[in-house]
Structures are given as structure tokens and as C-alpha cells.
Write a protein that holds these residues in place. Structure first.
Motif, PDB file in Angstrom:
ATOM      1  N   LEU A 133      -5.143   9.427   2.616  1.00 21.67           N
ATOM      2  CA  LEU A 133      -4.010   8.518   2.495  1.00 21.67           C
ATOM      3  C   LEU A 133      -2.706   9.267   2.772  1.00 21.67           C
ATOM      4  CD1 LEU A 133      -5.006   6.701  -0.800  1.00 21.67           C
ATOM      5  CD2 LEU A 133      -4.661   5.537   1.392  1.00 21.67           C
ATOM      6  N   PRO A 134      -1.650   8.549   3.127  1.00 20.68           N
ATOM      7  CA  PRO A 134      -0.331   9.182   3.196  1.00 20.68           C
ATOM      8  C   PRO A 134       0.184   9.485   1.793  1.00 20.68           C
ATOM      9  CG  PRO A 134      -0.131   6.826   3.538  1.00 20.68           C
ATOM     10  CD  PRO A 134      -1.601   7.127   3.488  1.00 20.68           C
ATOM     11  N   PRO A 135       1.311  10.166   1.666  1.00 15.27           N
ATOM     12  CA  PRO A 135       1.884  10.390   0.333  1.00 15.27           C
ATOM     13  C   PRO A 135       2.055   9.055  -0.384  1.00 15.27           C
ATOM     14  CG  PRO A 135       3.158  11.532   2.018  1.00 15.27           C
ATOM     15  CD  PRO A 135       2.193  10.662   2.736  1.00 15.27           C
ATOM     16  N   ASN A 136       1.715   9.002  -1.652  1.00 19.38           N
ATOM     17  CA  ASN A 136       1.783   7.708  -2.338  1.00 19.38           C
ATOM     18  C   ASN A 136       2.432   7.781  -3.707  1.00 19.38           C
ATOM     19  OD1 ASN A 136      -0.601   8.175  -4.298  1.00 19.38           O
ATOM     20  ND2 ASN A 136      -1.504   8.573  -2.281  1.00 19.38           N
ATOM     21  N   ALA A 137       3.122   8.886  -4.010  1.00 21.91           N
ATOM     22  CA  ALA A 137       3.851   8.945  -5.273  1.00 21.91           C
ATOM     23  C   ALA A 137       5.136   8.129  -5.201  1.00 21.91           C
ATOM     24  CB  ALA A 137       4.177  10.388  -5.636  1.00 21.91           C
ATOM     25  N   TYR A 138       5.603   7.873  -3.971  1.00 22.29           N
ATOM     26  CA  TYR A 138       6.807   7.073  -3.756  1.00 22.29           C
ATOM     27  C   TYR A 138       6.768   6.580  -2.314  1.00 22.29           C
ATOM     28  CZ  TYR A 138       8.619  11.136  -1.243  1.00 22.29           C
ATOM     29  OH  TYR A 138       8.781  12.165  -0.359  1.00 22.29           O
ATOM     30  N   ARG A 139       7.723   5.764  -1.942  1.00 21.96           N
ATOM     31  CA  ARG A 139       7.740   5.218  -0.584  1.00 21.96           C
ATOM     32  C   ARG A 139       8.268   6.287   0.376  1.00 21.96           C
ATOM     33  NH1 ARG A 139       7.600  -0.147   0.656  1.00 21.96           N
ATOM     34  NH2 ARG A 139       8.429  -0.716  -1.396  1.00 21.96           N
TER      35      ARG A 139
ATOM     36  N   PRO B 126      -1.088   0.111   3.129  1.00 21.66           N
ATOM     37  CA  PRO B 126       0.270  -0.022   2.599  1.00 21.66           C
ATOM     38  C   PRO B 126       0.363  -0.872   1.343  1.00 21.66           C
ATOM     39  CG  PRO B 126      -0.010  -1.364   4.567  1.00 21.66           C
ATOM     40  CD  PRO B 126      -1.241  -0.526   4.446  1.00 21.66           C
ATOM     41  N   PHE B 127      -0.686  -1.626   1.022  1.00 23.91           N
ATOM     42  CA  PHE B 127      -0.669  -2.430  -0.194  1.00 23.91           C
ATOM     43  C   PHE B 127      -0.659  -1.531  -1.428  1.00 23.91           C
ATOM     44  CE2 PHE B 127      -3.180  -4.660   3.063  1.00 23.91           C
ATOM     45  CZ  PHE B 127      -2.309  -5.692   3.334  1.00 23.91           C
ATOM     46  N   ASP B 128      -1.464  -0.487  -1.387  1.00 20.56           N
ATOM     47  CA  ASP B 128      -1.575   0.410  -2.541  1.00 20.56           C
ATOM     48  C   ASP B 128      -0.601   1.582  -2.473  1.00 20.56           C
ATOM     49  OD1 ASP B 128      -3.574  -1.182  -3.547  1.00 20.56           O
ATOM     50  OD2 ASP B 128      -5.204   0.102  -2.857  1.00 20.56           O
ATOM     51  N   THR B 129      -0.280   2.058  -1.270  1.00 19.09           N
ATOM     52  CA  THR B 129       0.535   3.268  -1.145  1.00 19.09           C
ATOM     53  C   THR B 129       2.014   2.986  -0.932  1.00 19.09           C
ATOM     54  OG1 THR B 129       0.276   3.424   1.261  1.00 19.09           O
ATOM     55  CG2 THR B 129      -1.430   4.463  -0.106  1.00 19.09           C
ATOM     56  N   ARG B 130       2.348   1.781  -0.508  1.00 19.88           N
ATOM     57  CA  ARG B 130       3.726   1.409  -0.146  1.00 19.88           C
ATOM     58  C   ARG B 130       4.220   2.181   1.089  1.00 19.88           C
ATOM     59  NH1 ARG B 130       7.590   1.943  -5.054  1.00 19.88           N
ATOM     60  NH2 ARG B 130       6.584   3.990  -5.180  1.00 19.88           N
ATOM     61  N   VAL B 131       3.307   2.830   1.801  1.00 19.47           N
ATOM     62  CA  VAL B 131       3.640   3.544   3.031  1.00 19.47           C
ATOM     63  C   VAL B 131       2.791   2.957   4.153  1.00 19.47           C
ATOM     64  CG1 VAL B 131       3.660   5.772   4.218  1.00 19.47           C
ATOM     65  CG2 VAL B 131       4.179   5.654   1.769  1.00 19.47           C
ATOM     66  N   ASP B 132       3.437   2.484   5.196  1.00 21.89           N
ATOM     67  CA  ASP B 132       2.738   1.864   6.308  1.00 21.89           C
ATOM     68  C   ASP B 132       2.626   2.849   7.467  1.00 21.89           C
ATOM     69  OD1 ASP B 132       1.567   0.152   8.087  1.00 21.89           O
ATOM     70  OD2 ASP B 132       3.243  -1.259   8.198  1.00 21.89           O
ATOM     71  N   LEU B 133       1.391   3.181   7.823  1.00 17.78           N
ATOM     72  CA  LEU B 133       1.153   3.999   9.015  1.00 17.78           C
ATOM     73  C   LEU B 133       1.148   3.061  10.222  1.00 17.78           C
ATOM     74  CD1 LEU B 133      -1.693   6.356   7.694  1.00 17.78           C
ATOM     75  CD2 LEU B 133       0.784   6.778   7.753  1.00 17.78           C
ATOM     76  N   THR B 134       2.328   2.806  10.741  1.00 20.13           N
ATOM     77  CA  THR B 134       2.477   1.881  11.859  1.00 20.13           C
ATOM     78  C   THR B 134       1.806   2.447  13.107  1.00 20.13           C
ATOM     79  OG1 THR B 134       4.536   2.897  12.573  1.00 20.13           O
ATOM     80  CG2 THR B 134       4.692   1.107  10.933  1.00 20.13           C
TER      81      THR B 134
ATOM     82  N   PHE C  36      -6.596  -0.832   7.270  1.00 16.43           N
ATOM     83  CA  PHE C  36      -6.890  -1.733   6.170  1.00 16.43           C
ATOM     84  C   PHE C  36      -5.841  -2.829   6.001  1.00 16.43           C
ATOM     85  CE2 PHE C  36      -7.027  -2.860   1.586  1.00 16.43           C
ATOM     86  CZ  PHE C  36      -8.362  -3.211   1.472  1.00 16.43           C
ATOM     87  N   THR C  37      -4.907  -2.961   6.922  1.00 16.24           N
ATOM     88  CA  THR C  37      -3.868  -3.963   6.713  1.00 16.24           C
ATOM     89  C   THR C  37      -4.392  -5.392   6.835  1.00 16.24           C
ATOM     90  OG1 THR C  37      -3.222  -4.028   9.048  1.00 16.24           O
ATOM     91  CG2 THR C  37      -2.116  -2.407   7.630  1.00 16.24           C
ATOM     92  N   GLY C  38      -5.510  -5.577   7.540  1.00 22.85           N
ATOM     93  CA  GLY C  38      -5.996  -6.921   7.813  1.00 22.85           C
ATOM     94  C   GLY C  38      -5.331  -7.568   9.001  1.00 22.85           C
TER      95      GLY C  38
END
Length: 301
Positions: free
Chosen positions: A109-115, A141-149, A168-170
């Protein structure tokens, strides 16, 4: 491992982890489950993901999960541990532990402690890549608040930091933009309920939940959806419609409880979840149980 398949391609089951009634970790049961999935024709496992409740494991348990999976995996059956952590230094240590255990790639996952901003995301994957195992990015991005565009994924891939993405964005439209911006980046299906759509869009793998309960039918569905043969795709659509009432649980907050219940109904050990996950409410439990029973009655396994 055969030379014909990259170790992150194919169907890797995001393994549920069994706990006893007292919530003690059942490593023998987990080893049996990994071996059984290999016997059923799956390509590998992805332990220590959310479905494996890694957040509720101690560090010692988490390390042993990877070691157990590798030890139980037969030749050619690949292991892709989840290595998520709040900080990249911790993630890098988990990657190094996975490498020492004999894993073939990792899911990060990307960093997920903050956006985190893009600069931070790039630094995160640069540090992770130093550990030496192939890194599959996980976009949730639902759980991490970071979107890997798609654009950010293309930048990560251009630097050689990632080999694939679990999407996993759907949003199935992303598959086409990813292909345009990073044509060599492997797309992996990240949610069970968009399997057909992403399979048609060119996915070369699936990090999958419901094969924990229905491995043979799930493998058949994946092969049909990704073959490119119009006759297979027609058969895939019929099968997908039959399974979708179950597959969509993979995108719900209660996905761990639902898949474990389906395992129980199918004769596998799903068992309880550790806190903070609570048992399904009666209405949801009844729905999962009835749908699983209907799918099994239709001959799916």
C-alpha cells in the motif's frame, strides 16, 4: 517456480487466516489451507493482507504467517505477502523478512498514516524497492485516503519501482488509462466483483478473495474472463452472473467475515475474526449463508 509466469501474475488468493475459538492463531490450519489452494489449481497466495487480518497479528505472528505460507507452497506456487505498515521503514523490514523467508514478490500500500502527497508516495516506493523483491502497488484509496492515479502509477513504473498494480477502486475505466500511460505495467484485478470487467480490459492477474471458499469455480471464471475467446467470454458472463451475489461481498466492509462464513458453509475452516471485527449482524449472516448454499447447490466449488 516456472519460467513462464512472472511471480505476481495469475490468481493469488488473498488468504483468510484461521483462528481457533479462543482466537489463537492456527498455523497448522493455515499451512493446510495454502497447500489445498495449490491442489485446487490456484497460482499462489497473498498472505498478510486485510483478508488475513494482519492488523490484528503480533509481529511474531505476522512473520510466521509468511514463513508458513512459503513452507507450505509447492514448486511453482508463488507467495506475495502484504507488507503494509504506517511507515516505509517498517514496510521495508517486512519486505526484507519476506525475502528471507523465500517469498517471490510483495504487495505494498502507499503511505496511509495521513493523506500523503505524490512526492511522499514516490519516496515511499523508492525506499521499498531497495529491498530487492518485485513490488506490486495496491491502490485502495477508500482505506488509505491516497489514490494511486494512472499518472502516478506510470511515474512509479517508469522509475522501476513497481511491476504491477492491484486496482481496487472499482472504476474499470482506469484500466484503459493505465494501459495508455504505462503499457508495460501489469494490471491485477483487485476486487472480486469487477473480475469480468478488468479481465476483459487486459488484467494478467487477480488478487482474489472468494477462491478461499470456491477455488475451482473461481479459477474457471478467471480463465474464461481472460482468454480473449468470444465463446469463453460468453460462458464467463453466465458464470459471473451466478457468482456475483457472493463476489460483491469482497467490496463491502464486512468482507472478511463474509468470506470466512462462506468458507465455513463450503466445509473449509473460516472461523471467527479477531477484534475489532465483529460477527456479521443476523441479516447479513443469513444473506451470505443462503447465497453460498445456493452457489454450492448449483455445483460450484
Amino acid at each position: 517456480m516456472t519460467a513462464a509466469r512472472q511471480p505476481w501474475r495469475g490468481v493469488h488468493v488473498a488468504t483468510a487466516f484461521p483462528f481457533d475459538d479462543d482466537l489463537a492463531a492456527d498455523f497448522d490450519g493455515f499451512a493446510e489451507h495454502v497447500a489445498w489452494l495449490a491442489e485446487q489449481g490456484c497460482d499462489g497466495v497473498c498472505p498478510n493482507g486485510s483478508l488475513g487480518e494482519y492488523q490484528s497479528l503480533s509481529d511474531a505472528e505476522r512473520a510466521r504467517v509468511v514463513e508458513t505460507a512459503v513452507a507450505a507452497a509447492p514448486e511453482g506456487f508463488t507467495v506475495m505477502p502484504g507488507v503494509a505498515a504506517y511507515g516505509v521503514l517498517q514496510s521495508r523490514r517486512w519486505i526484507e523478512q519476506a525475502a528471507e523467508a523465500g517469498a517471490h514478490s510483495v504487495l505494498l500500500l502507499p503511505p496511509n498514516a495521513y493523506r500523503a502527497d505524490e512526492r511522499t508516495v514516490l519516496a515511499h516506493y523508492r525506499e521499498a524497492a531497495k529491498a530487492g523483491l518485485p513490488v506490486v502497488a495496491y491502490n485502495n484509496p477508500f482505506d488509505t485516503r491516497v489514490d494511486l492515479t494512472p499518472a502516478l502509477l506510470a511515474e512509479l513504473h517508469a522509475e522501476g519501482l513497481i511491476v504491477a498494480v492491484k486496482e481496487f477502486t472499482g472504476d474499470v475505466r482506469r484500466a484503459y488509462e493505465i494501459r495508455e500511460l504505462a503499457p508495460e505495467l501489469d494490471l491485477l484485478i483487485g476486487a472480486d466483483d469487477v473480475l469480468l470487467e478488468l479481465g476483459l480490459a487486459g488484467a494478467v492477474g487477480w488478487i482474489a478473495g472468494y477462491p478461499n471458499a470456491l477455488p475451482s469455480t473461481s479459477m474457471e471464471l478467471y480463465r474464461l474472463a481472460t482468454s480473449g475467446d468470444p465463446a469463453d467470454i460468453s460462458r464467463a458472463l453466465t458464470l459471473y452472473r451466478e457468482l456475483h451475489p457472493l463476489l460483491r461481498w469482497d467490496s463491502k466492509p464486512e468482507f472478511v467475515q463474509a468470506i470466512k462464513l462462506s468458507m465455513d458453509v463450503a466445509g473449509r475452516k473460516g472461523g471467527p475474526c479477531r477484534p475489532p471485527r465483529s460477527p456479521l449482524v443476523p441479516e447479513a449472516e443469513a444473506a451470505v449463508r443462503a447465497t453460498t448454499e445456493a452457489v454450492l447447490a448449483a455445483g460450484h466449488r
